[in-house]
Design an enzyme around this catalytic site. Structure first.
Site, PDB file in Angstrom:
ATOM      1  N   ASP A 450     -70.618 -41.267   8.638  1.00 43.70           N
ATOM      2  CA  ASP A 450     -71.865 -42.013   8.808  1.00 43.70           C
ATOM      3  C   ASP A 450     -71.656 -43.421   8.250  1.00 43.70           C
ATOM      4  O   ASP A 450     -71.222 -43.586   7.104  1.00 43.70           O
ATOM      5  CB  ASP A 450     -73.009 -41.311   8.069  1.00 43.70           C
ATOM      6  CG  ASP A 450     -74.361 -41.899   8.433  1.00 43.70           C
ATOM      7  OD1 ASP A 450     -74.981 -41.384   9.355  1.00 43.70           O
ATOM      8  OD2 ASP A 450     -74.781 -42.885   7.794  1.00 43.70           O
ATOM      9  N   ILE A 451     -71.947 -44.443   9.082  1.00 45.80           N
ATOM     10  CA  ILE A 451     -71.737 -45.829   8.658  1.00 45.80           C
ATOM     11  C   ILE A 451     -72.686 -46.160   7.516  1.00 45.80           C
ATOM     12  O   ILE A 451     -73.890 -45.868   7.576  1.00 45.80           O
ATOM     13  CB  ILE A 451     -71.959 -46.797   9.841  1.00 45.80           C
ATOM     14  CG1 ILE A 451     -70.921 -46.526  10.941  1.00 45.80           C
ATOM     15  CG2 ILE A 451     -71.861 -48.239   9.383  1.00 45.80           C
ATOM     16  CD1 ILE A 451     -71.061 -47.432  12.139  1.00 45.80           C
ATOM     17  N   HIS A 463     -80.137 -55.272  16.839  1.00 47.41           N
ATOM     18  CA  HIS A 463     -79.543 -54.042  17.365  1.00 47.41           C
ATOM     19  C   HIS A 463     -78.273 -54.314  18.167  1.00 47.41           C
ATOM     20  O   HIS A 463     -77.387 -53.455  18.234  1.00 47.41           O
ATOM     21  CB  HIS A 463     -80.568 -53.309  18.232  1.00 47.41           C
ATOM     22  CG  HIS A 463     -81.693 -52.722  17.434  1.00 47.41           C
ATOM     23  ND1 HIS A 463     -81.568 -51.562  16.704  1.00 47.41           N
ATOM     24  CD2 HIS A 463     -82.969 -53.154  17.225  1.00 47.41           C
ATOM     25  CE1 HIS A 463     -82.708 -51.280  16.101  1.00 47.41           C
ATOM     26  NE2 HIS A 463     -83.581 -52.232  16.394  1.00 47.41           N
ATOM     27  N   ARG A 482     -54.476 -39.269  15.696  1.00 46.39           N
ATOM     28  CA  ARG A 482     -53.405 -38.747  16.542  1.00 46.39           C
ATOM     29  C   ARG A 482     -53.950 -38.475  17.942  1.00 46.39           C
ATOM     30  O   ARG A 482     -55.157 -38.368  18.127  1.00 46.39           O
ATOM     31  CB  ARG A 482     -52.865 -37.443  15.942  1.00 46.39           C
ATOM     32  CG  ARG A 482     -52.309 -37.597  14.539  1.00 46.39           C
ATOM     33  CD  ARG A 482     -52.083 -36.242  13.895  1.00 46.39           C
ATOM     34  NE  ARG A 482     -53.330 -35.512  13.770  1.00 46.39           N
ATOM     35  CZ  ARG A 482     -53.431 -34.292  13.232  1.00 46.39           C
ATOM     36  NH1 ARG A 482     -52.357 -33.683  12.779  1.00 46.39           N
ATOM     37  NH2 ARG A 482     -54.601 -33.688  13.150  1.00 46.39           N
ATOM     38  N   GLU A 493     -75.589 -43.608  14.145  1.00 40.31           N
ATOM     39  CA  GLU A 493     -74.363 -44.118  13.543  1.00 40.31           C
ATOM     40  C   GLU A 493     -73.509 -42.989  12.972  1.00 40.31           C
ATOM     41  O   GLU A 493     -72.625 -43.223  12.144  1.00 40.31           O
ATOM     42  CB  GLU A 493     -74.701 -45.123  12.431  1.00 40.31           C
ATOM     43  CG  GLU A 493     -75.364 -44.542  11.202  1.00 40.31           C
ATOM     44  CD  GLU A 493     -76.873 -44.446  11.306  1.00 40.31           C
ATOM     45  OE1 GLU A 493     -77.530 -44.380  10.256  1.00 40.31           O
ATOM     46  OE2 GLU A 493     -77.404 -44.434  12.429  1.00 40.31           O
ATOM     47  N   ARG A 513     -57.293 -43.054   4.945  1.00 42.19           N
ATOM     48  CA  ARG A 513     -56.521 -44.068   5.661  1.00 42.19           C
ATOM     49  C   ARG A 513     -57.410 -44.851   6.626  1.00 42.19           C
ATOM     50  O   ARG A 513     -57.275 -46.070   6.770  1.00 42.19           O
ATOM     51  CB  ARG A 513     -55.377 -43.397   6.423  1.00 42.19           C
ATOM     52  CG  ARG A 513     -54.440 -44.408   7.097  1.00 42.19           C
ATOM     53  CD  ARG A 513     -53.221 -43.755   7.694  1.00 42.19           C
ATOM     54  NE  ARG A 513     -53.533 -42.935   8.829  1.00 42.19           N
ATOM     55  CZ  ARG A 513     -53.377 -41.616   8.883  1.00 42.19           C
ATOM     56  NH1 ARG A 513     -52.899 -40.962   7.835  1.00 42.19           N
ATOM     57  NH2 ARG A 513     -53.692 -40.930   9.969  1.00 42.19           N
TER      58      ARG A 513
END
Length: 579
Positions: A450-451, A463, A482, A493, A513
Site C-alpha cells: 500500500d503506497i 488525481h 522475476r 493504491e 529491494r
C-alpha cells in the site's frame, strides 16, 4: 516586566549589539533580560524520526533501537549516551574468527567418522543453520560446538582396527551407493524425459543409469566416465539443435504475426492477441506464461465472438433499412411519374378547350392531384428522415462495438490504468500458483503493498498525479520482479504480489529491494521531486488456503508496517498464521 516589554527589549538589543536575528540569539537575550535560565531544547521529534529509520534485522539491533527509543521518550541525554556507548563497545568487541571456524567445519565434514555418516553430518549442519534465525553470535557458538563434537567423535571410545575399517568402509559404501542411486535416477528420470525427440540418446541415458547402479571397481568407473562424457558431448549437439529449431519457429511465428493484418478484414480486432503472442516471442517461454496467454486468448476470443455477432446484427439491420429505402424510392418514383402524366393530360385539355367554363373541372382535378402529390412527397421525406436517423444510430452502435472489440483483449484480466492484473486475473493466478506449489512441494508467498501517504499526494497534486504515481510504482516493481512473479492491483493504491518458490525470508528481501529501488527513482510532480514509498505485509500461503484468508493475513501485517513508521515490511505473525 511584561513578556511583551521583554520581547521588545530583546529585539532592541539584537540591533544594538549587531547580532544575527537567529532564534538562538533572541532566546538568549530574552532570558538575559527576564533574569531566567534558558532551558535546553530537546529534539525529540528529530530523534524519533532517526529511530524509525534504524534497521531491525536481528535481535541485537531490535534491542538497541528499543533502548534508544525509550531514552528519547524519557528525554534523557544520559540514557541516549549510554545506548550509543553500548553499541560502540559491542562494535569494538573482538570479531569472531569465522574463517577458521568454517575451515574447521568443512574439514570435519569431509572426514570419515566411525559413528557418523556424511548424511547425518549434513543434516546436523542444516539444523544448526535453520535454528539460528540470522543471529550471528548464536550461529557461531552452535557451529563451534558442532565442530568440536565431530572432532571428538572418533575419540569417544577406542575400537579395534579391523572393525573401524569395516565401519568406515560400510559408511563410505552406503554414501557411494546413495550417490550412485541419485545420479542414476537423474539419468533415468530427468535426462531421459528431456530426450523424447532423440530416442537413441534416451536409451543411452537409461542404460547408463542401470550400469551406474552396478559398477563396483575403478575399471567400471573409468568405462562409465567415458560413456558419460560421450553422452554429454552428444547432448550439447541436441541442445544446440533444439535451440536452433526454437529460434526458427519463433522467427516464423513473428513473421506470421507481422503479416497477419493482410489476412483479416480489420486487424484492430486482433491487436490484443498479436501483442500477447509477440511479447511471448521476445524472451524464453515458461509454462506459466503459456498458461497465462492461453487463458487470456480464450477469454478474448469468446468475448470478441459475442461482439462480432452484435456487429453483424447491426449491419444486417442497416441492409434491411437500405432495402426499405430503395423500395420507398421506387414507390415515390412511380407516384411522381403518374403525377407527370396527369399534368400532361391536363395541359392538353386546357389547350384544346374553347370555353373557360369547361376548365373548372380540369382545374379542380389539377388542384386535387397537386395536393395528393404534396402529401406523398412529405410522407416520403419523413420516412427518409426516419430511415436516415436509424442508419446513423446503427452506424454509431457499430462504431461503439468495434471500439469495445479493440479494447476487449486489454481489459478482460488487466487493470486499464496500470496494466497489472485486476482482481479476476489475481484469482486465476492465485489458484494456479497454489495448485503448482502443492504439486511441487514448494513455498508460495503473498505480499500486500500500500503506497504511503497516497491520499495526501492526491489532495496536494491532484488525481492525475496520483495515477502517475501508481504507474511509477508498477514500472519499478516490474523491473525488479522475476518473470514468474505476479503483480496485481487489488484496489486503489493497494497491490498484491505472488512470489512462487520463495521462502518468507527471501520474500522479505525481495520487498526490501523494491523499497530501496524506489528510493533511487524520484517521482516528479509539478517539478517537485517526491519519494514514493510503500508499506508491505507478507505471509506464506498455506496448503490449499483460500485467497481471501491469505490476503487478510498479509493485510493485517501491512497495517502493522504503517503503524510502526511506514516504508517497512512486516511478516505476518505466527499467531496470525495459525489462526
Amino acid at each position: 516586566m511584561q513578556p511583551l516589554d521583554i520581547a521588545r527589549e530583546a529585539l532592541r538589543r539584537l540591533a544594538m549589539r549587531q547580532l544575527q536575528p537567529t532564534p538562538e540569539n533572541y532566546r538568549s537575550l530574552y532570558h538575559e533580560i527576564a533574569g531566567t535560565k534558558a532551558e535546553e531544547l530537546f529534539p525529540e521529534r528529530a530523534l524519533k524520526l532517526v529511530c524509525s529509520t534504524l534497521p531491525r534485522l536481528n535481535q541485537a539491533q531490535i534491542e538497541f533501537v528499543q533502548r534508544l527509543e525509550s531514552a528519547v521518550g524519557s528525554r534523557s541525554w544520559s540514557a541516549i549516551s549510554g545506548s550509543l556507548v553500548g553499541l560502540l563497545r559491542a562494535q569494538a568487541a573482538p570479531q569472531r574468527k569465522w574463517t577458521a571456524l568454517l575451515k574447521d567445519v568443512f574439514k570435519q565434514l569431509e572426514r570419515n567418522h566411525a559413528s557418523l555418516s556424511f548424511a547425518q553430518k549434513h543434516q546436523a549442519l542444516q539444523q544448526v543453520l535453520d535454528s539460528s534465525n540470522g543471529e550471528l553470535d548464536a550461529l557461531y557458538s552452535r557451529m563451534s560446538a558442532l565442530a568440536d563434537k565431530w572432532e571428538s567423535a572418533d575419540e569417544a571410545g577406542p575400537t579395534p582396527a579391523p572393525a573401524g575399517v569395516e565401519a568406515v568402509t560400510a559408511a563410505t559404501d552406503n554414501s557411494d551407493a546413495a550417490l550412485r542411486d541419485l545420479f542414476a535416477r537423474t539419468l533415468e528420470g530427468v535426462v531421459s524425459s528431456l530426450l523424447i525427440a532423440a530416442p537413441d540418446l534416451r536409451d543411452e541415458a537409461l542404460e547408463l543409469g542401470t550400469v551406474l547402479r552396478e559398477v563396483r571397481d575403478m575399471r567400471g568407473v573409468d568405462d562409465l566416465a567415458a560413456r558419460l562424457r560421450n553422452l554429454i558431448y552428444r547432448l550439447n549437439w541436441v541442445v544446440d539443435d533444439q535451440a536452433e529449431i526454437r529460434a526458427g519457429l519463433m522467427s516464423l511465428l513473428d513473421l506470421l504475426l507481422k503479416n497477419i493484418s493482410d489476412l483479416v478484414i480489420d486487424d484492430r480486432w486482433m491487436r490484443g492477441q498479436i501483442d500477447a503472442l509477440r511479447n511471448l516471442c521476445d524472451h524464453p517461454i515458461s509454462a506459466r506464461e503459456l498458461d497465462e496467454v492461453e487463458r487470456r486468448l480464450r477469454e478474448v476470443i469468446e468475448r470478441q465472438g459475442s461482439l462480432r455477432g452484435n456487429i453483424d446484427d447491426a449491419k444486417h439491420q442497416i441492409k434491411l433499412m437500405l432495402a426499405g429505402f430503395v423500395e420507398q424510392l421506387g414507390s415515390f418514383t412511380d407516384a411522381t411519374s403518374g403525377f407527370g402524366n396527369k399534368m400532361e393530360g391536363y395541359a392538353r385539355t386546357i389547350a384544346e378547350a374553347d370555353d373557360i367554363g369547361a376548365l373548372q373541372g380540369v382545374i379542380a382535378e389539377v388542384i386535387s392531384a397537386t395536393h395528393e402529390m404534396r402529401q406523398t412527397t412529405e410522407r416520403s421525406r419523413n420516412e427518409v428522415d426516419t430511415m436516415r436517423d436509424r442508419v446513423r444510430a446503427a452506424e454509431a452502435e457499430i462504431e461503439r462495438l468495434q471500439l469495445e472489440l479493440e479494447q476487449t483483449s486489454e481489459r478482460m484480466r488487466h487493470d486499464p490504468l496500470t496494466g497489472a492484473l485486476n482482481r479476476k486475473g489475481l484469482e486465476e493466478s492465485y489458484a494456479k500458483e497454489v495448485s503448482r506449489a502443492s504439486r511441487r512441494g514448494t513455498k508460495l508467498c503473498l505480499a500486500v503493498l500500500d503506497i504511503d501517504n497516497f491520499k495526501r499526494l492526491n489532495d496536494t497534486y491532484g488525481h492525475n498525479t496520483g495515477d502517475e504515481a501508481l504507474l511509477h510504482l508498477v514500472a519499478t516493481v516490474r523491473d525488479c520482479l522475476r518473470p514468474h512473479d505476479t503483480l496485481s492491483r487489488y484496489g486503489g493504491e493497494e497491490f498484491v504480489i505472488l512470489l512462487p518458490e520463495t521462502s518468507i525470508d527471501d520474500a522479505v528481501i525481495v520487498l526490501q529491494r523494491l523499497q530501496r529501488e524506489l528510493t533511487k527513482r524520484f517521482f516528479l510532480a509539478n517539478n517537485d521531486k517526491l519519494l514514493i514509498t510503500f508499506s508491505a505485509g507478507v505471509t506464506v500461503v498455506l496448503q490449499d488456503e483460500q485467497q481471501s484468508s491469505a490476503i487478510e493475513r498479509a493485510d493485517v501485517a501491512m497495517y502493522q508496517a504503517k503503524a510502526t513508521g511506514k516504508n517497512r515490511v512486516v511478516v505476518a505473525s505466527a499467531d496470525t498464521v495459525s489462526a
